[in-house]
Design a protein around this motif. Structure first.
Motif, PDB file in Angstrom:
ATOM      1  N   LEU A   2       0.949  -1.237  -0.199  1.00 42.30           N
ATOM      2  CA  LEU A   2       0.077   0.071   0.005  1.00 42.30           C
ATOM      3  C   LEU A   2       0.710   1.124  -0.020  1.00 42.30           C
ATOM      4  O   LEU A   2       0.604   2.257  -0.849  1.00 42.30           O
ATOM      5  N   VAL A   3       1.755   1.205   0.697  1.00 41.18           N
ATOM      6  CA  VAL A   3       2.723   2.321   0.864  1.00 41.18           C
ATOM      7  C   VAL A   3       3.633   2.518  -0.419  1.00 41.18           C
ATOM      8  O   VAL A   3       3.647   3.533  -0.913  1.00 41.18           O
ATOM      9  N   GLU A   4       3.832   1.315  -0.942  1.00 43.25           N
ATOM     10  CA  GLU A   4       4.768   1.486  -2.165  1.00 43.25           C
ATOM     11  C   GLU A   4       3.908   2.036  -3.448  1.00 43.25           C
ATOM     12  O   GLU A   4       3.945   2.751  -4.257  1.00 43.25           O
ATOM     13  N   LEU A   5       2.238   1.510  -3.331  1.00 44.19           N
ATOM     14  CA  LEU A   5       1.445   2.188  -4.426  1.00 44.19           C
ATOM     15  C   LEU A   5       1.248   3.609  -4.214  1.00 44.19           C
ATOM     16  O   LEU A   5       1.245   4.458  -5.099  1.00 44.19           O
ATOM     17  N   ARG A   6       1.205   4.061  -3.077  1.00 42.26           N
ATOM     18  CA  ARG A   6       1.107   5.756  -2.781  1.00 42.26           C
ATOM     19  C   ARG A   6       2.447   6.319  -3.383  1.00 42.26           C
ATOM     20  O   ARG A   6       2.129   7.326  -3.973  1.00 42.26           O
ATOM     21  N   GLU A   7       3.461   5.828  -3.321  1.00 43.10           N
ATOM     22  CA  GLU A   7       4.648   6.425  -3.459  1.00 43.10           C
ATOM     23  C   GLU A   7       4.685   6.292  -5.172  1.00 43.10           C
ATOM     24  O   GLU A   7       5.283   7.371  -5.984  1.00 43.10           O
ATOM     25  N   SER A   8       4.114   5.299  -5.800  1.00 46.33           N
ATOM     26  CA  SER A   8       4.321   5.280  -7.252  1.00 46.33           C
ATOM     27  C   SER A   8       3.299   6.178  -7.907  1.00 46.33           C
ATOM     28  O   SER A   8       3.394   6.533  -9.239  1.00 46.33           O
ATOM     29  N   LEU A   9       2.217   6.669  -7.174  1.00 42.53           N
ATOM     30  CA  LEU A   9       1.410   7.579  -7.607  1.00 42.53           C
ATOM     31  C   LEU A   9       1.815   9.015  -7.673  1.00 42.53           C
ATOM     32  O   LEU A   9       1.307  10.041  -8.366  1.00 42.53           O
ATOM     33  N   ARG A  10       2.754   9.276  -7.051  1.00 38.56           N
ATOM     34  CA  ARG A  10       3.339  10.598  -6.662  1.00 38.56           C
ATOM     35  C   ARG A  10       4.192  10.788  -8.202  1.00 38.56           C
ATOM     36  O   ARG A  10       5.209  10.125  -8.466  1.00 38.56           O
ATOM     37  N   THR A  11       4.331  12.216  -8.583  1.00 38.32           N
ATOM     38  CA  THR A  11       5.105  12.498  -9.345  1.00 38.32           C
ATOM     39  C   THR A  11       5.624  14.135  -9.205  1.00 38.32           C
ATOM     40  O   THR A  11       5.375  14.403  -8.290  1.00 38.32           O
ATOM     41  N   ALA A  12       6.404  14.514 -10.184  1.00 42.24           N
ATOM     42  CA  ALA A  12       6.994  15.626  -9.713  1.00 42.24           C
ATOM     43  C   ALA A  12       6.103  16.985 -10.059  1.00 42.24           C
ATOM     44  O   ALA A  12       6.251  18.025  -9.509  1.00 42.24           O
ATOM     45  N   THR A  13       4.863  16.846 -10.604  1.00 42.18           N
ATOM     46  CA  THR A  13       3.974  17.842 -10.785  1.00 42.18           C
ATOM     47  C   THR A  13       2.616  17.304  -9.866  1.00 42.18           C
ATOM     48  O   THR A  13       1.833  18.396  -9.756  1.00 42.18           O
TER      49      THR A  13
END
Length: 465
Positions: A275-286
């Motif tokens: 779940l934590v990894e999924l949340r990080e994967s959805l984060r982008t620079a913008t």
């Protein structure tokens, strides 16, 4: 002269507590100028003035509780024609229970008071009432209530406050003077420190208090308060804080929950690494992407649609179990005013990004005290992220009339067995408190397991939503 009365704030609310004044005596205000923040049992409300003019009197200090329909602010006639014209025109902005009209409102008119300002003037309170010698100087509705309950005629009192203001100690002194040695008020209440007449109910109560409870026990001649002080080794009190209207409402809700709901609790440790990894994967620079709480909320909503027994209430009058067609997801939020539970309306219709946006909006509104009554009372199920306080678990109290609450503990690194090997994983604990009247342990466990599995395998869970 206009008197702005505390308006009807809706939803059956009968009073509000003054949080802070936004104006002071002598200020010039226009129509719709905010004059005070008041706290109800539901939220903090900013009250705009329905009149234009000069502030002549503020009826109460911060912390004073004012009943609906009682004076809040006295506003003198405008200094110029421009203010009078604006007052006659009105603003069109209407708070529930009052508004501006072509006649400048329906506030009670008083004879203009002389000497409000000018050389050699005293305090505003003195001058405001200088031409009304028969009217007692009482600002606080609490003082009025105390006098009314005790049968004290305020017109007979001389105030000891500034400008002759009658304050609480004046009423209490009048009660004590009238009692003499009887020790009873007209309502039969015993005043601490006063002797009760022999044979009266008050004397019998005092006798029972003075009787020893057991060997070595101290005599409770001073009543419950004295016994309590003695039991605490005579430590001085640090402070006493009156309950706000909001706190009273919280107490009533939680007490009713404990009294009426036969609750049970079940919990499970969850590997939230994916779940934590999924949340990080959805984060982008913008784009920061949806937060963890939004992801959790999405799975909770899905679980409630699958197990609707936990998304309803008990209709005790009709002896029916009611399930809602849809989810208003309540989210516990800690604020300066205490714990609030605003709800994301129709959460079942929102995407994860939509949930994230609404959660952020509600959280900001909760901290600013700007939540609406509907947002605070429409929840059908509560998600409590108490992990934000750095704790692992909690035996939560169900938010009556809901029938369940799910808590999420902090997510921390812990040793965990994965495929037969010891590994460091992101662990959290889920705890579900549920009303045993609406379902048995099997249903509650199935819901909890559904949410836990979604936390552990979020990609697979999203594929099925």
């Amino acid at each position: 002269m206009n008197t702005f009365l505390l308006p009807d704030l809706g939803e059956g609310l009968t009073e509000a507590e003054i949080v802070r004044w936004l104006v002071k005596v002598g200020d010039v205000v226009a129509v719709d100028t905010p004059v005070a923040e008041v706290e109800t049992a539901k939220s903090i409300v900013e009250l705009p003035s329905p009149y234009a003019g000069v502030i002549e009197e503020l009826h109460g200090e911060p912390g004073t509780t004012v009943p609906v329909g009682k004076p809040l602010v006295t506003i003198g006639d405008p200094a110029g024609a421009a203010y009078r014209q604006e007052e006659r025109a009105g603003s069109g902005n209407v708070l529930v229970g009052y508004g501006t009209t072509e006649q400048g409102g329906s506030g009670r008119r008083r004879k203009p008071r002389s000497g409000i300002s000018g050389p050699g003037s005293k305090t505003v309170s003195e001058n405001a009432f200088s031409d009304l010698p028969r009217v007692p100087l009482v600002i606080s509705p609490l003082v009025r209530r105390l006098a009314r309950d005790a049968g004290v005629d305020l017109k007979t009192l001389t105030g000891s406050g500034e400008g002759g203001l009658i304050v609480r100690r004046d009423v209490e002194q009048a009660i004590a003077d009238r009692l003499g040695s009887t020790g009873q008020t007209p309502a039969g209440q015993v005043v601490p420190g006063a002797a009760a007449a022999p044979g009266t109910p008050a004397a019998q109560v005092e006798a029972r208090r003075a009787a020893p409870v057991g060997a070595g026990s101290a005599a409770a001649s001073g009543g419950a308060a004295a016994a309590l002080a003695e039991s605490r080794t005579e430590l001085p009190e640090l402070r006493r804080t009156p309950m706000s209207g909001f706190r009273k409402a919280v107490v009533a809700t939680l007490s009713r929950s404990r009294a009426e709901i036969p609750e049970a609790t079940t919990w499970v440790d969850v590997d939230a690494t994916a779940l934590v990894e999924l949340r990080e994967s959805l984060r982008t620079a913008t784009d920061p992407g949806p937060g963890l709480l939004a992801l959790m909320a999405r799975f909770v909503v899905a679980g409630l649609l699958k197990y609707p027994e936990l998304n309803g209430y008990v209709d005790t009058e009709r002896e029916e179990l009611v399930q809602y067609d849809g989810v208003n997801l309540g989210l516990a939020a800690q604020t300066d005013r205490g714990l609030l539970v605003p709800a994301v309306g129709n959460a079942h219709t929102l995407t994860t990004r939509g949930l994230d946006a609404e959660i952020r909006r509600l959280t900001a509104s909760a901290r600013d005290g700007r939540l609406t009554q509907h947002e605070l009372t429409s929840g059908t199920f509560t998600l409590n992220n108490y992990g934000s306080f750095g704790v692992d678990g909690s035996a939560a109290i169900i938010n009556h009339p809901q029938v369940a609450i799910l808590g999420v503990g902090r997510i921390i690194d812990r040793p965990w067995v994965v495929d037969g090997e010891l590994a460091i994983r992101k662990l959290t604990q889920l705890s579900l408190v549920f009303d045993h009247r609406v379902c048995d342990g099997g249903t509650a466990a199935a819901f909890l397991r559904f949410v836990a599995d979604a936390f552990e395998n979020p990609a697979s869970a999203f594929a099925d939503l």
